[in-house]
Design an enzyme around this catalytic site. Structure first.
Site, PDB file in Angstrom:
ATOM      1  N   ASP A  14       0.829  -1.214   0.000  1.00 39.93           N
ATOM      2  CA  ASP A  14       0.000   0.000   0.000  1.00 39.93           C
ATOM      3  C   ASP A  14       0.865   1.266   0.000  1.00 39.93           C
ATOM      4  O   ASP A  14       1.970   1.272   0.531  1.00 39.93           O
ATOM      5  CB  ASP A  14      -0.917  -0.017   1.231  1.00 39.93           C
ATOM      6  CG  ASP A  14      -2.084   0.939   1.091  1.00 39.93           C
ATOM      7  OD1 ASP A  14      -2.361   1.399  -0.037  1.00 39.93           O
ATOM      8  OD2 ASP A  14      -2.733   1.233   2.115  1.00 39.93           O
ATOM      9  N   HIS A  71       2.567   3.104  -8.957  1.00 39.87           N
ATOM     10  CA  HIS A  71       2.376   1.672  -9.244  1.00 39.87           C
ATOM     11  C   HIS A  71       3.578   1.127 -10.025  1.00 39.87           C
ATOM     12  O   HIS A  71       4.048   0.028  -9.752  1.00 39.87           O
ATOM     13  CB  HIS A  71       1.089   1.452 -10.043  1.00 39.87           C
ATOM     14  CG  HIS A  71      -0.159   1.902  -9.332  1.00 39.87           C
ATOM     15  ND1 HIS A  71      -0.389   1.628  -7.999  1.00 39.87           N
ATOM     16  CD2 HIS A  71      -1.236   2.620  -9.752  1.00 39.87           C
ATOM     17  CE1 HIS A  71      -1.563   2.141  -7.644  1.00 39.87           C
ATOM     18  NE2 HIS A  71      -2.093   2.750  -8.690  1.00 39.87           N
ATOM     19  N   LEU A 111      10.022 -20.997  -4.381  1.00 39.85           N
ATOM     20  CA  LEU A 111       9.104 -20.053  -3.741  1.00 39.85           C
ATOM     21  C   LEU A 111       7.791 -20.038  -4.514  1.00 39.85           C
ATOM     22  O   LEU A 111       7.798 -20.000  -5.737  1.00 39.85           O
ATOM     23  CB  LEU A 111       9.731 -18.640  -3.785  1.00 39.85           C
ATOM     24  CG  LEU A 111       8.834 -17.470  -3.371  1.00 39.85           C
ATOM     25  CD1 LEU A 111       8.600 -17.479  -1.859  1.00 39.85           C
ATOM     26  CD2 LEU A 111       9.452 -16.133  -3.777  1.00 39.85           C
TER      27      LEU A 111
HETATM   28  C1  IPE Z   1      -5.576  -2.623  -0.153  1.00 42.22           C
HETATM   29  O1  IPE Z   1      -5.171  -1.315  -0.358  1.00 42.22           O
HETATM   30  C2  IPE Z   1      -5.606  -3.376  -1.446  1.00 42.22           C
HETATM   31  C3  IPE Z   1      -4.302  -3.613  -2.077  1.00 42.22           C
HETATM   32  C4  IPE Z   1      -3.140  -3.290  -1.595  1.00 42.22           C
HETATM   33  C5  IPE Z   1      -4.358  -4.288  -3.332  1.00 42.22           C
HETATM   34  P1  IPE Z   1      -6.259  -0.149  -0.550  1.00 42.22           P
HETATM   35  O2  IPE Z   1      -5.489   1.113  -0.660  1.00 42.22           O
HETATM   36  O3  IPE Z   1      -7.173  -0.487  -1.650  1.00 42.22           O
HETATM   37  O4  IPE Z   1      -7.053  -0.255   0.816  1.00 42.22           O
HETATM   38  P2  IPE Z   1      -7.851   0.860   1.641  1.00 42.22           P
HETATM   39  O5  IPE Z   1      -8.833   1.483   0.687  1.00 42.22           O
HETATM   40  O6  IPE Z   1      -6.839   1.850   2.124  1.00 42.22           O
HETATM   41  O7  IPE Z   1      -8.481   0.118   2.765  1.00 42.22           O
HETATM   42  C1  IPE Z   2      -1.535   0.187  -3.385  1.00 45.01           C
HETATM   43  O1  IPE Z   2      -1.312   1.556  -3.420  1.00 45.01           O
HETATM   44  C2  IPE Z   2      -1.789  -0.404  -4.760  1.00 45.01           C
HETATM   45  C3  IPE Z   2      -3.171  -0.825  -4.985  1.00 45.01           C
HETATM   46  C4  IPE Z   2      -4.143  -0.791  -4.138  1.00 45.01           C
HETATM   47  C5  IPE Z   2      -3.472  -1.325  -6.315  1.00 45.01           C
HETATM   48  P1  IPE Z   2      -2.519   2.589  -3.481  1.00 45.01           P
HETATM   49  O2  IPE Z   2      -2.880   2.798  -4.895  1.00 45.01           O
HETATM   50  O3  IPE Z   2      -3.620   2.155  -2.581  1.00 45.01           O
HETATM   51  O4  IPE Z   2      -1.818   3.891  -2.899  1.00 45.01           O
HETATM   52  P2  IPE Z   2      -2.400   4.894  -1.824  1.00 45.01           P
HETATM   53  O5  IPE Z   2      -2.817   4.072  -0.644  1.00 45.01           O
HETATM   54  O6  IPE Z   2      -3.559   5.597  -2.449  1.00 45.01           O
HETATM   55  O7  IPE Z   2      -1.271   5.799  -1.488  1.00 45.01           O
HETATM   56 MG    MG Z   3      -4.045   2.430  -0.636  1.00 51.21          MG
END
Ligand code: IPE
Ligand code: IPE
Ligand code: MG
Length: 255
Positions: free
Chosen positions: A30, A47, A141
């Protein structure tokens, strides 16, 4: 491919107990969007840079002897993001698999996927299936990608299958539910890492994390490197895992 002796030597060199390496580590990757924003860039830039951290985590798992690594890459709820971001993530998935699969293969990595894969664009499904197929006999793995995944989806699917199987409700056991989860055959994670400072599990592996240790770090995913992975395992090794029991045997039920 590393042998257990190589894992031992490597773990010692970074102050990890090679006998207490978690067999399965799960990561909620995240913070990509915030990482990009901090740099005045579009979210997709985060990403793209997050792929380096995937590479680092795979490397760290291989070096320490972690046997399963599950990465939460796209949740059921992530479909609600703007179309441009979803499309960019799907394209990135395909191009990364094409680019990385040979390297993964040479390192003995078996690629697997959990989630409602039928909802992914056809090109993604095809590339995932191809990569799963070409790595299916490898065993250094297991890299499990959670794609269009959520625990509630998984548990509803498992329940549907159980009901269709005509199982007698009075004979239902936890093992029957486990057999119908997307992770069937994969041991539960001992360690769950979430980056970016959020402290929630966002619909990830609710059943499987029942007794996992959680490591939360404020590091944003694109900054998460091998050393951060080792820090998380070091933190895990300090935990006292009781599973509801008393570890101190001097406590007895006297009188
Ligand atoms: C959780 O992250 C999902 C992934 C890392 C794929 P999100 O950014 O979507 O989760 P919330 O919205 O903060 O709970
Ligand atoms: C995690 O990073 C990747 C996915 C959920 C696909 P985010 O896209 O949620 O990044 P933030 O949390 O908005 O910074
Ligand atoms: Mg996120």
């Amino acid at each position: 491919m590393s042998t257990s002796a190589e894992h031992r030597v490597f773990c010692e060199s970074i102050d990890l107990d090679s006998k207490r390496i978690p067999k399965h580590v799960a990561i909620i990757m995240d913070g990509n969007g915030r990482w990009a924003k901090e740099r005045g860039e579009e979210r997709v830039f985060g990403h793209i840079n997050g792929i380096n951290s995937v590479r680092s985590s795979v490397e760290a798992a291989l070096l320490t002897g972690v046997r399963y690594l599950t990465l939460y890459a796209f949740s059921t709820e992530n479909w609600s993001r703007p179309k441009e971001e979803v499309d960019a993530l799907m394209d990135l998935l395909v191009s990364t698999l094409i680019k990385e699969v040979e390297d993964l293969e040479s390192k003995g990595v078996r690629l697997r996927a959990i989630g409602d894969l039928t909802t992914l664009p056809k090109a993604c499904q095809d590339q995932i299936n191809k990569s799963i197929q070409s790595t299916k006999n490898l065993d250094a793995l297991d890299l499990v990608l959670a794609l269009s995944y959520s625990s509630k989806w998984e548990l509803v699917e498992a329940t549907k299958q159980l009901m269709k199987s005509g199982v007698n409700p009075d004979e239902l056991e936890a093992s029957h539910i486990e057999q119908h989860l997307a992770t069937s055959g994969i041991p539960d994670p001992e360690l769950m890492i979430r980056t970016s400072g959020e402290r929630r599990i966002s619909n990830f592996l609710l059943w499987q994390l029942a007794y996992a240790e959680f490591h939360f770090t404020s590091v944003l995913w694109p900054d998460f490197g091998q050393d951060n992975f080792y820090d998380a395992v070091r933190d895990y090794q300090k935990r006292n895992r009781r599973f509801g029991r008393l570890l101190d045997t001097t406590h007895t039920m006297s009188k």
